[in-house]
Motif scaffolding. Structure first.
Motif, PDB file in Angstrom:
ATOM      1  N   MET A  76       0.840  -1.213   0.000  1.00  0.00           N
ATOM      2  CA  MET A  76       0.000   0.000   0.000  1.00  0.00           C
ATOM      3  C   MET A  76       0.864   1.248   0.000  1.00  0.00           C
ATOM      4  SD  MET A  76      -3.281  -0.642   0.160  1.00  0.00           S
ATOM      5  CE  MET A  76      -4.659  -0.959   1.236  1.00  0.00           C
ATOM      6  N   ASN A  77       0.534   2.118  -0.881  1.00  0.00           N
ATOM      7  CA  ASN A  77       1.291   3.365  -0.968  1.00  0.00           C
ATOM      8  C   ASN A  77       0.330   4.494  -1.333  1.00  0.00           C
ATOM      9  OD1 ASN A  77       2.901   5.496  -1.607  1.00  0.00           O
ATOM     10  ND2 ASN A  77       4.343   4.336  -2.880  1.00  0.00           N
ATOM     11  N   PHE A  78       0.165   5.380  -0.381  1.00  0.00           N
ATOM     12  CA  PHE A  78      -0.795   6.470  -0.603  1.00  0.00           C
ATOM     13  C   PHE A  78      -0.092   7.802  -0.863  1.00  0.00           C
ATOM     14  CE2 PHE A  78      -3.391   3.319   1.550  1.00  0.00           C
ATOM     15  CZ  PHE A  78      -4.541   3.336   0.773  1.00  0.00           C
ATOM     16  N   GLU A  79       1.163   7.748  -1.351  1.00  0.00           N
ATOM     17  CA  GLU A  79       1.921   8.986  -1.572  1.00  0.00           C
ATOM     18  C   GLU A  79       1.291   9.882  -2.632  1.00  0.00           C
ATOM     19  OE1 GLU A  79       5.871   7.702  -2.402  1.00  0.00           O
ATOM     20  OE2 GLU A  79       6.305   7.280  -0.291  1.00  0.00           O
ATOM     21  N   PHE A  80       0.422   9.299  -3.460  1.00  0.00           N
ATOM     22  CA  PHE A  80      -0.211  10.101  -4.512  1.00  0.00           C
ATOM     23  C   PHE A  80      -1.288  11.033  -3.946  1.00  0.00           C
ATOM     24  CE2 PHE A  80      -2.699   6.281  -4.016  1.00  0.00           C
ATOM     25  CZ  PHE A  80      -4.007   6.750  -4.026  1.00  0.00           C
ATOM     26  N   LEU A  81      -1.710  10.749  -2.710  1.00  0.00           N
ATOM     27  CA  LEU A  81      -2.884  11.445  -2.179  1.00  0.00           C
ATOM     28  C   LEU A  81      -2.753  12.977  -2.096  1.00  0.00           C
ATOM     29  CD1 LEU A  81      -4.828   9.608   0.650  1.00  0.00           C
ATOM     30  CD2 LEU A  81      -5.672  10.582  -1.490  1.00  0.00           C
ATOM     31  N   PRO A  82      -1.641  13.512  -1.541  1.00  0.00           N
ATOM     32  CA  PRO A  82      -1.542  14.981  -1.451  1.00  0.00           C
ATOM     33  C   PRO A  82      -1.740  15.666  -2.804  1.00  0.00           C
ATOM     34  CG  PRO A  82       0.223  13.958  -0.219  1.00  0.00           C
ATOM     35  CD  PRO A  82      -0.493  12.855  -0.933  1.00  0.00           C
ATOM     36  N   LYS A  83      -1.301  14.990  -3.847  1.00  0.00           N
ATOM     37  CA  LYS A  83      -1.397  15.593  -5.172  1.00  0.00           C
ATOM     38  C   LYS A  83      -2.785  15.420  -5.788  1.00  0.00           C
ATOM     39  CE  LYS A  83       1.273  15.788  -9.448  1.00  0.00           C
ATOM     40  NZ  LYS A  83       2.217  15.028 -10.263  1.00  0.00           N
ATOM     41  N   TYR A  84      -3.413  14.276  -5.485  1.00  0.00           N
ATOM     42  CA  TYR A  84      -4.642  13.942  -6.213  1.00  0.00           C
ATOM     43  C   TYR A  84      -5.911  13.919  -5.350  1.00  0.00           C
ATOM     44  CZ  TYR A  84      -1.647  12.639 -10.104  1.00  0.00           C
ATOM     45  OH  TYR A  84      -0.754  12.668 -11.123  1.00  0.00           O
ATOM     46  N   TYR A  85      -5.789  14.326  -4.076  1.00  0.00           N
ATOM     47  CA  TYR A  85      -6.960  14.177  -3.196  1.00  0.00           C
ATOM     48  C   TYR A  85      -8.178  14.915  -3.725  1.00  0.00           C
ATOM     49  CZ  TYR A  85      -6.339  18.895  -1.299  1.00  0.00           C
ATOM     50  OH  TYR A  85      -6.250  20.248  -1.154  1.00  0.00           O
ATOM     51  N   ASN A  86      -7.912  16.003  -4.452  1.00  0.00           N
ATOM     52  CA  ASN A  86      -9.032  16.807  -4.935  1.00  0.00           C
ATOM     53  C   ASN A  86      -9.916  16.044  -5.934  1.00  0.00           C
ATOM     54  OD1 ASN A  86     -10.241  19.248  -4.432  1.00  0.00           O
ATOM     55  ND2 ASN A  86      -9.434  20.201  -6.301  1.00  0.00           N
ATOM     56  N   PHE A  87      -9.323  15.076  -6.616  1.00  0.00           N
ATOM     57  CA  PHE A  87     -10.114  14.241  -7.537  1.00  0.00           C
ATOM     58  C   PHE A  87     -11.221  13.516  -6.777  1.00  0.00           C
ATOM     59  CE2 PHE A  87      -6.809  15.113 -10.417  1.00  0.00           C
ATOM     60  CZ  PHE A  87      -7.205  14.725 -11.691  1.00  0.00           C
ATOM     61  N   PHE A  88     -10.846  13.037  -5.593  1.00  0.00           N
ATOM     62  CA  PHE A  88     -11.832  12.284  -4.809  1.00  0.00           C
ATOM     63  C   PHE A  88     -12.918  13.205  -4.267  1.00  0.00           C
ATOM     64  CE2 PHE A  88      -8.027   9.666  -4.742  1.00  0.00           C
ATOM     65  CZ  PHE A  88      -8.545   8.462  -5.176  1.00  0.00           C
ATOM     66  N   ILE A  89     -12.487  14.411  -3.841  1.00  0.00           N
ATOM     67  CA  ILE A  89     -13.480  15.352  -3.295  1.00  0.00           C
ATOM     68  C   ILE A  89     -14.465  15.784  -4.381  1.00  0.00           C
ATOM     69  CG2 ILE A  89     -13.790  17.654  -2.307  1.00  0.00           C
ATOM     70  CD1 ILE A  89     -11.153  17.174  -0.787  1.00  0.00           C
ATOM     71  N   GLN A  90     -13.921  16.173  -5.522  1.00  0.00           N
ATOM     72  CA  GLN A  90     -14.799  16.593  -6.624  1.00  0.00           C
ATOM     73  C   GLN A  90     -15.708  15.447  -7.067  1.00  0.00           C
ATOM     74  OE1 GLN A  90     -15.306  19.608  -7.554  1.00  0.00           O
ATOM     75  NE2 GLN A  90     -13.698  20.315  -6.158  1.00  0.00           N
ATOM     76  N   GLY A  91     -15.114  14.261  -7.158  1.00  0.00           N
ATOM     77  CA  GLY A  91     -15.895  13.086  -7.575  1.00  0.00           C
ATOM     78  C   GLY A  91     -17.028  12.807  -6.606  1.00  0.00           C
ATOM     79  N   THR A  92     -16.713  12.883  -5.307  1.00  0.00           N
ATOM     80  CA  THR A  92     -17.748  12.640  -4.299  1.00  0.00           C
ATOM     81  C   THR A  92     -18.876  13.653  -4.421  1.00  0.00           C
ATOM     82  OG1 THR A  92     -16.026  11.794  -2.842  1.00  0.00           O
ATOM     83  CG2 THR A  92     -18.148  12.320  -1.833  1.00  0.00           C
ATOM     84  N   LYS A  93     -18.519  14.916  -4.677  1.00  0.00           N
ATOM     85  CA  LYS A  93     -19.545  15.952  -4.844  1.00  0.00           C
ATOM     86  C   LYS A  93     -20.520  15.575  -5.954  1.00  0.00           C
ATOM     87  CE  LYS A  93     -17.124  20.117  -3.287  1.00  0.00           C
ATOM     88  NZ  LYS A  93     -16.340  21.249  -3.815  1.00  0.00           N
ATOM     89  N   TYR A  94     -19.960  15.135  -7.084  1.00  0.00           N
ATOM     90  CA  TYR A  94     -20.837  14.758  -8.196  1.00  0.00           C
ATOM     91  C   TYR A  94     -21.675  13.525  -7.866  1.00  0.00           C
ATOM     92  CZ  TYR A  94     -19.406  18.146 -11.668  1.00  0.00           C
ATOM     93  OH  TYR A  94     -19.227  19.301 -12.349  1.00  0.00           O
ATOM     94  N   THR A  95     -21.051  12.567  -7.187  1.00  0.00           N
ATOM     95  CA  THR A  95     -21.803  11.368  -6.800  1.00  0.00           C
ATOM     96  C   THR A  95     -22.985  11.735  -5.912  1.00  0.00           C
ATOM     97  OG1 THR A  95     -19.945   9.836  -7.022  1.00  0.00           O
ATOM     98  CG2 THR A  95     -21.650   9.235  -5.437  1.00  0.00           C
ATOM     99  N   ILE A  96     -22.723  12.640  -4.948  1.00  0.00           N
ATOM    100  CA  ILE A  96     -23.807  13.064  -4.052  1.00  0.00           C
ATOM    101  C   ILE A  96     -24.884  13.806  -4.832  1.00  0.00           C
ATOM    102  CG2 ILE A  96     -24.399  14.582  -2.117  1.00  0.00           C
ATOM    103  CD1 ILE A  96     -21.685  13.855  -0.882  1.00  0.00           C
ATOM    104  N   LEU A  97     -24.439  14.708  -5.708  1.00  0.00           N
ATOM    105  CA  LEU A  97     -25.387  15.490  -6.512  1.00  0.00           C
ATOM    106  C   LEU A  97     -26.289  14.574  -7.339  1.00  0.00           C
ATOM    107  CD1 LEU A  97     -25.817  18.599  -7.744  1.00  0.00           C
ATOM    108  CD2 LEU A  97     -24.711  17.523  -9.706  1.00  0.00           C
ATOM    109  N   ILE A  98     -25.664  13.648  -8.055  1.00  0.00           N
ATOM    110  CA  ILE A  98     -26.423  12.751  -8.938  1.00  0.00           C
ATOM    111  C   ILE A  98     -27.353  11.854  -8.120  1.00  0.00           C
ATOM    112  CG2 ILE A  98     -26.205  10.778 -10.514  1.00  0.00           C
ATOM    113  CD1 ILE A  98     -23.506  12.138 -11.402  1.00  0.00           C
ATOM    114  N   SER A  99     -26.822  11.282  -7.015  1.00  0.00           N
ATOM    115  CA  SER A  99     -27.640  10.391  -6.195  1.00  0.00           C
ATOM    116  C   SER A  99     -28.822  11.138  -5.598  1.00  0.00           C
ATOM    117  CB  SER A  99     -26.814   9.783  -5.060  1.00  0.00           C
ATOM    118  OG  SER A  99     -25.653   9.190  -5.566  1.00  0.00           O
ATOM    119  N   PHE A 100     -28.549  12.356  -5.107  1.00  0.00           N
ATOM    120  CA  PHE A 100     -29.604  13.127  -4.447  1.00  0.00           C
ATOM    121  C   PHE A 100     -30.781  13.351  -5.391  1.00  0.00           C
ATOM    122  CE2 PHE A 100     -31.598  17.225  -3.431  1.00  0.00           C
ATOM    123  CZ  PHE A 100     -32.014  16.970  -2.133  1.00  0.00           C
TER     124      PHE A 100
END
Lengths: 219, 239
Positions: free
Chosen positions: A1-25
């Protein structure tokens, strides 16, 4: 397991989650509206309404969600109608809610039919018209009956919303896959996506089970 | 007050009521007895059209009510009904169960309806249960609330469909006592029951049904002490 990519790419997950919530809602919301209308058609005495609703429900339950999505997205070409880049999101929401509506309709119908027949008879024997009996006696009891199944359906919608990644909506699944592509690590981004989905579904069921508990005061 | 003429009711191929005639006078207590499946509950349920008969007339205070042009809801407001399975509304507490229809259908103010409900609860001995939900009541208590709920509409007649059949023996009496009081107060009542002693004591007229017809009717004295038909004699021998 290596999560070193996270600081650089965490925003992808946040933005993605926003859309998932929007669409699901919006899918859940519209799914309830469609489902309610369909269930009322299904229990009505009008044969044509009943037939339309029944065939619709059977069709939506008997065909894959992905086929339905492609029919709406490519077949109806929503993007060219809506424009402004919203076409794909709207296609996704329409498909999910049309699909969910069929399941919600069945949940509502079974909930209404599960209310003891004597309840309607007692209400009618007091002189209540049919619609009034439904409103004050049948629906409140049916709602309590169906809440667990309804919560389950909402959770299904959140999970199934991942399928709209296939038409290029940048929701959680799509973005996790993007991170997988750029980092050449498959396991970690997908684990993060899975955890976020899990967090969304469990917190939803927690909130709604509180509501269920409140409805249970009369038991 | 109620008159039934040539009533016929079928459930698919099953002929449950065959040309039944019945008359109920104002203030009269009519008790319908008979074996299971004899059609007595169906007859009772035809009186307020919970079952719609295929043939015959149901006449209530001079009006034929099994007619398309009749607003059955307003007729039903004048006919209270009590069921074997109580059918209290579980989503409402006792006082809401009783006040709902007077407030919504007769436009009685909530305060008036509540006062009336409390006095009805007093008369059935349950004034302390006003804020309970039905699930917290015993069977006998539920049935007494159901009677109060029907009475809250101030009906002209009360229909009882085996009101004690789902009760434990020790609760039967509390319900029968309420019904007895109601009869003494002059309420017109039609009662389907298996409680023969109660029928004897409270009934003005006993109707014995079997096989979808009225086999014999008369005063309690005639029915219980001098039964004419063999079928009734045989039926009474079980008690």
């Amino acid at each position: 397991m290596n999560f070193e990519f996270l600081p650089k790419y965490y925003n992808f997950f946040i933005q993605g989650t926003k859309y998932t919530i929007l669409i699901s809602f919006f899918s859940v919301l519209l799914g309830i509206v469609f489902g309610t209308i369909l269930s009322l058609m299904r229990i009505s005495n009008n044969k044509i309404l009943k037939m339309i609703s029944t065939s619709y429900i059977e069709f939506m339950r008997g065909t894959p969600l992905m086929v339905q999505l492609f029919i709406i997205y490519y077949g109806l070409d929503v993007s060219s109608i809506v424009g402004g880049g919203f076409g794909d999101i709207i296609s996704g929401i329409i498909t999910l809610s049309l699909n969910s509506g069929a399941y919600v309709a069945e949940i509502i119908r079974s909930g209404i039919q599960a209310v003891d027949k004597g309840q309607m008879e007692a209400a009618r024997s007091l002189g209540m018209p049919y619609n009034m009996a439904m409103r004050y006696i049948i629906y409140p009891q049916a709602f309590k009956n169906i809440l667990p199944a309804l919560v389950n359906e909402f959770i299904v919608v959140i999970k199934e919303s991942s399928i709209v990644s296939i038409i290029g909506i940048h929701e959680l699944m799509y973005n996790a896959d993007t991170v997988r592509g750029v980092t050449f690590r498959a396991f970690e981004p997908l684990i993060i996506a899975a955890l976020i989905y899990f967090l969304l579904t469990t917190s939803l069921s927690k909130v709604l089970s509180k509501l269920e508990g409140r409805l249970r005061v009369s038991d | 007050m109620i008159e039934v003429k040539g009533l016929n009711k079928k459930f698919n191929s099953l002929h449950v009521l065959k040309d039944v005639d019945l008359k109920v006078e104002k203030g009269e207590v009519v008790v319908i007895i008979g074996p299971s499946g004899s059609g007595k509950s169906t007859l009772l349920r035809c009186l307020n059209l919970l079952e719609v008969p295929e043939g015959g007339d149901v006449i209530f205070e001079g009006i034929k009510i099994n007619d398309k042009n009749i607003d059955i809801n307003s007729i039903r407001q004048r006919m209270g009904m009590v069921f074997q399975s109580f059918n209290l509304f579980p989503n409402m507490n006792v006082i809401e169960n009783i006040t709902l229809s007077p407030v919504k259908l007769k436009k009685v103010s909530l305060d008036d309806a509540k006062n009336k409900a409390i006095s009805l609860l007093k008369s059935v001995g349950l004034e302390d249960k006003a804020n309970y939900f039905p699930s917290k009541l015993s069977g006998g208590q539920k049935q007494r609330v159901a009677i109060a709920r029907a009475l809250a509409m101030e009906p002209d007649v009360m229909l009882f469909d085996e009101p004690t059949s789902a009760l434990d023996p020790e609760m039967v009496k509390e319900v029968l006592n309420v019904m007895k009081k109601l009869a003494e107060d002059g309420m017109t009542m039609v009662i389907v029951t298996h409680e023969m002693n109660f029928a004897k004591e409270v009934g003005d007229r006993i109707v014995f049904m079997d096989g979808g017809t009225i086999v014999e009717e008369g005063t309690p004295e005639e029915i219980f002490n001098n039964p004419k038909s063999d079928r009734l004699k045989e039926f009474l021998s079980h008690f």
